[in-house]
Design a protein around this motif. Structure first.
Motif, PDB file in Angstrom:
ATOM      1  N   GLY A  80      -4.985  13.195   1.194  1.00  0.00           N
ATOM      2  CA  GLY A  80      -5.606  12.218   0.316  1.00  0.00           C
ATOM      3  C   GLY A  80      -7.099  12.463   0.246  1.00  0.00           C
TER       4      GLY A  80
ATOM      5  N   TYR B 261      -4.667   6.316  -3.023  1.00  0.00           N
ATOM      6  CA  TYR B 261      -5.038   4.911  -2.862  1.00  0.00           C
ATOM      7  C   TYR B 261      -6.024   4.473  -3.951  1.00  0.00           C
ATOM      8  CZ  TYR B 261      -9.161   7.043  -0.709  1.00  0.00           C
ATOM      9  OH  TYR B 261     -10.278   7.803  -0.469  1.00  0.00           O
TER      10      TYR B 261
ATOM     11  N   TYR C 171       2.978  15.130   0.750  1.00  0.00           N
ATOM     12  CA  TYR C 171       2.802  13.836   0.105  1.00  0.00           C
ATOM     13  C   TYR C 171       1.320  13.605  -0.169  1.00  0.00           C
ATOM     14  CZ  TYR C 171       7.576  12.127   0.825  1.00  0.00           C
ATOM     15  OH  TYR C 171       8.939  11.940   0.770  1.00  0.00           O
ATOM     16  N   GLU C 172       1.036  12.910  -1.245  1.00  0.00           N
ATOM     17  CA  GLU C 172      -0.333  12.537  -1.574  1.00  0.00           C
ATOM     18  C   GLU C 172      -0.502  11.035  -1.410  1.00  0.00           C
ATOM     19  OE1 GLU C 172      -3.593  12.847  -5.230  1.00  0.00           O
ATOM     20  OE2 GLU C 172      -1.451  13.028  -5.641  1.00  0.00           O
ATOM     21  N   PHE C 173      -1.571  10.630  -0.727  1.00  0.00           N
ATOM     22  CA  PHE C 173      -1.873   9.209  -0.603  1.00  0.00           C
ATOM     23  C   PHE C 173      -2.966   8.886  -1.609  1.00  0.00           C
ATOM     24  CE2 PHE C 173      -3.601   5.429   1.735  1.00  0.00           C
ATOM     25  CZ  PHE C 173      -2.485   4.649   1.554  1.00  0.00           C
TER      26      PHE C 173
ATOM     27  N   TYR D 111       5.501   4.874   6.484  1.00  0.00           N
ATOM     28  CA  TYR D 111       6.340   5.827   5.754  1.00  0.00           C
ATOM     29  C   TYR D 111       7.779   5.777   6.251  1.00  0.00           C
ATOM     30  CZ  TYR D 111       8.310  10.594   5.212  1.00  0.00           C
ATOM     31  OH  TYR D 111       9.132  11.678   4.991  1.00  0.00           O
TER      32      TYR D 111
ATOM     33  N   TRP E 145       1.225   3.777  -2.895  1.00  0.00           N
ATOM     34  CA  TRP E 145       0.241   4.830  -3.150  1.00  0.00           C
ATOM     35  C   TRP E 145       0.635   6.178  -2.536  1.00  0.00           C
ATOM     36  CZ3 TRP E 145      -4.061   0.987  -1.370  1.00  0.00           C
ATOM     37  CH2 TRP E 145      -4.379   0.116  -2.425  1.00  0.00           C
ATOM     38  N   LEU E 146       1.711   6.197  -1.761  1.00  0.00           N
ATOM     39  CA  LEU E 146       2.153   7.440  -1.117  1.00  0.00           C
ATOM     40  C   LEU E 146       3.241   8.084  -1.974  1.00  0.00           C
ATOM     41  CD1 LEU E 146       1.811   9.218   1.424  1.00  0.00           C
ATOM     42  CD2 LEU E 146       3.676   7.902   2.468  1.00  0.00           C
TER      43      LEU E 146
ATOM     44  N   LEU F 217       0.089   4.879   9.212  1.00  0.00           N
ATOM     45  CA  LEU F 217       0.572   5.314   7.905  1.00  0.00           C
ATOM     46  C   LEU F 217       1.946   5.977   8.027  1.00  0.00           C
ATOM     47  CD1 LEU F 217      -0.028   5.524   4.876  1.00  0.00           C
ATOM     48  CD2 LEU F 217      -1.186   7.708   5.338  1.00  0.00           C
TER      49      LEU F 217
ATOM     50  N   HIS G  72       0.814  -1.220   0.000  1.00  0.00           N
ATOM     51  CA  HIS G  72       0.000   0.000   0.000  1.00  0.00           C
ATOM     52  C   HIS G  72       0.845   1.267   0.000  1.00  0.00           C
ATOM     53  CE1 HIS G  72       0.900  -0.972   4.186  1.00  0.00           C
ATOM     54  NE2 HIS G  72       0.767   0.318   4.447  1.00  0.00           N
ATOM     55  N   ILE G  73       2.110   1.154   0.434  1.00  0.00           N
ATOM     56  CA  ILE G  73       2.926   2.371   0.515  1.00  0.00           C
ATOM     57  C   ILE G  73       3.277   2.893  -0.870  1.00  0.00           C
ATOM     58  CG2 ILE G  73       5.301   1.505   0.547  1.00  0.00           C
ATOM     59  CD1 ILE G  73       3.729   3.913   3.117  1.00  0.00           C
TER      60      ILE G  73
ATOM     61  N   ILE H 226       0.635  14.880   4.823  1.00  0.00           N
ATOM     62  CA  ILE H 226       0.107  13.830   3.949  1.00  0.00           C
ATOM     63  C   ILE H 226      -1.366  14.120   3.717  1.00  0.00           C
ATOM     64  CG2 ILE H 226      -0.379  11.365   3.701  1.00  0.00           C
ATOM     65  CD1 ILE H 226       1.988  10.799   5.543  1.00  0.00           C
TER      66      ILE H 226
END
Length: 271
Positions: A253, A33, A29-31, A101, A10-11, A97, A7-8, A251
Motif C-alpha cells: 500500500g 485506503y 493484495y493492495e491496501f 484479513y 480497502w484490501l 491487518l 476498512h477491510i 500486502i
C-alpha cells in the motif's frame, strides 16, 4: 468485543502472483485506503484502539489527572518516535491487518488477545503473530483448521530487504511454540471471561486425540516503494519445516508508515 470490518473493503486482490524461487505462487493484495472517509477511518481507529485497551476500561486504567489521549500515546501504544516504537507500531499494524484479513475475508475465528496486557508498550508481544481457527463441524473434527501466521512489515521507504523470506524463516518456529501460544491465548480469554473462545482453544490443544489440519502462513506487509517483486521472488520455502502446508501473501500500500502514525493519533484522540 464488536470488531469493525469496514476498512477491510480497502484490501483488494490485485490478481498479481509472484512466483518465488522454490516454485510457489504468492498472491499480492493492495491496501487502497482512503483517509478522507471519516466514518470508516473513525470506526477503524476504534477497532485498532480496542486491541490495546477496551474503551470501557480506559477511564479506570489511566492514571488520575491523565487524559485518555495521553494515556494511550504515552503508556499503552508503541511510541511514535522513541526507538523501537516506530517499528513496533509497524509490526502491530501489520499483524492486526492480517488478523482482519483472516477473520473477515476467510472466516477464521481470530482471538484478539495479543496487545492489551503488554507491560511495556514499546516492546513486541511474545508468541505466534496471528492464530486463526475453524471449528465448524463437530461430527468431523479432522476437518477443523488451525492457521498460524508469521507477519513481517517493511513500512519504511525504499527498503530492499526480502521481508517475505524473513516471514517464511520465522514461520518455521511456530510449530515448536504452538503449545505456549495456545496457552497464552487461553489465559487472556479467561481474563476476558470469554468461555466460548476458551472452548475453541481447548479443542485445538487436543491434536493427539482429535487431529486437525494445521496451516502455516507467512505475510509480508510492505509500503509500495519497498515492494520489489524481483527481491521477493528470490524467496524460498525449501528450509521451512512444512513447505507443503505454507500459505503466503504479500500486502502492499502507499506510504503506509504515515497511515500507521495517523491511525494511532486518531485512535488516541477519539478515545
Amino acid at each position: 468485543m464488536p470488531w469493525s470490518n469496514e476498512h477491510i473493503q480497502w484490501l483488494h486482490d490485485t490478481g498479481e502472483v509472484i512466483t518465488i524461487s522454490s516454485g510457489e505462487g504468492v498472491p499480492v493484495y493492495e491496501f487502497a485506503y482512503d483517509v478522507t472517509n471519516e466514518t470508516v477511518m473513525s470506526h477503524w481507529a476504534r477497532h485498532f484502539r480496542n486491541h490495546y485497551c477496551a474503551d470501557n476500561v480506559i477511564e479506570i486504567l489511566k492514571p488520575e489527572g491523565t487524559t485518555k489521549t495521553d494515556y494511550l500515546l504515552e503508556i499503552k501504544f508503541p511510541h511514535k518516535t522513541k526507538s523501537p516504537g516506530p517499528s513496533i507500531r509497524a509490526g502491530d499494524f501489520a499483524e492486526i491487518l492480517v488478523a482482519d484479513y483472516l477473520m473477515f475475508l476467510h472466516n477464521y475465528y481470530v482471538p484478539r488477545t495479543r496487545y492489551d496486557r503488554k507491560i511495556i508498550g514499546n516492546e513486541s508481544s511474545k508468541g505466534s503473530d496471528v492464530l486463526g481457527f475453524k471449528h465448524n463441524n463437530r461430527n468431523h473434527p479432522e476437518q477443523d483448521e488451525l492457521i498460524i501466521y508469521e507477519v513481517k512489515a517493511r513500512l519504511s521507504e525504499n527498503s530492499a530487504q526480502n521481508t517475505l523470506q524473513t516471514a517464511i524463516g520465522d514461520s518455521s518456529k511456530d510449530e515448536a511454540r504452538l503449545a505456549e501460544s495456545l496457552n497464552g491465548v487461553k489465559q487472556r480469554l479467561y481474563d476476558q471471561k470469554d468461555d466460548d473462545g476458551m472452548a475453541i482453544i481447548s479443542r485445538f490443544q487436543k491434536n493427539v486425540d482429535q487431529p486437525y489440519k494445521t496451516i502455516f502462513g507467512a505475510a509480508a506487509v510492505l509500503t509500495d516503494s519497498s515492494c520489489c517483486v524481483e527481491t521477493l521472488a528470490e524467496a524460498s520455502t525449501k528450509e521451512h519445516s512444512s513447505p507443503t502446508k505454507l500459505d503466503m501473501i504479500v500486502i502492499r500500500g502507499p506510504v503506509l508508515m504515515s497511515l500507521v502514525h495517523g491511525l494511532y493519533e486518531r485512535a488516541a484522540n477519539e478515545a
